[in-house]
Enzyme design. Structure first.
Site: not given
Length: 94
Positions: A13, A56
């Site tokens: 992110t 992720s």
């Protein structure tokens, strides 16, 4: 002598940029380091290595092994090792 820090970037992110399909890793380690306060860069000698460029949700045990291997192989050469998280959010203070 300033402490020598190794910054291992993994995508996630923190390194994502908006795309037509949503967020996708887009910033490399140099770009991330450019977001650090200048005082950090003045206090430390930072080496940056991009080791992964993954969202992720795509991190699997093989990638954790890659991260661990980089830490192990470099542990004696640096004062510290920082791994960019694979899932964090930075927001401006309100």
């Amino acid at each position: 002598m300033r402490p020598h820090i190794l910054l291992l970037t993994t995508g996630g992110t923190i390194a994502s940029l908006p795309t037509a399909e949503g967020l996708a890793p887009g910033l490399d380690g140099e770009a991330l380091a450019g977001l650090l306060p200048q005082g950090i860069m003045d206090c430390y000698d930072i080496t940056i290595r991009d080791i992964l460029h993954l969202d992720s949700s795509n991190i699997q045990p093989e990638e954790w092994q890659t991260i661990a291997r980089h830490v192990f192989e470099n542990r004696m050469e640096y004062s510290g090792i920082v791994i960019t998280p694979v899932s964090i959010h930075i927001s401006e203070p309100t």
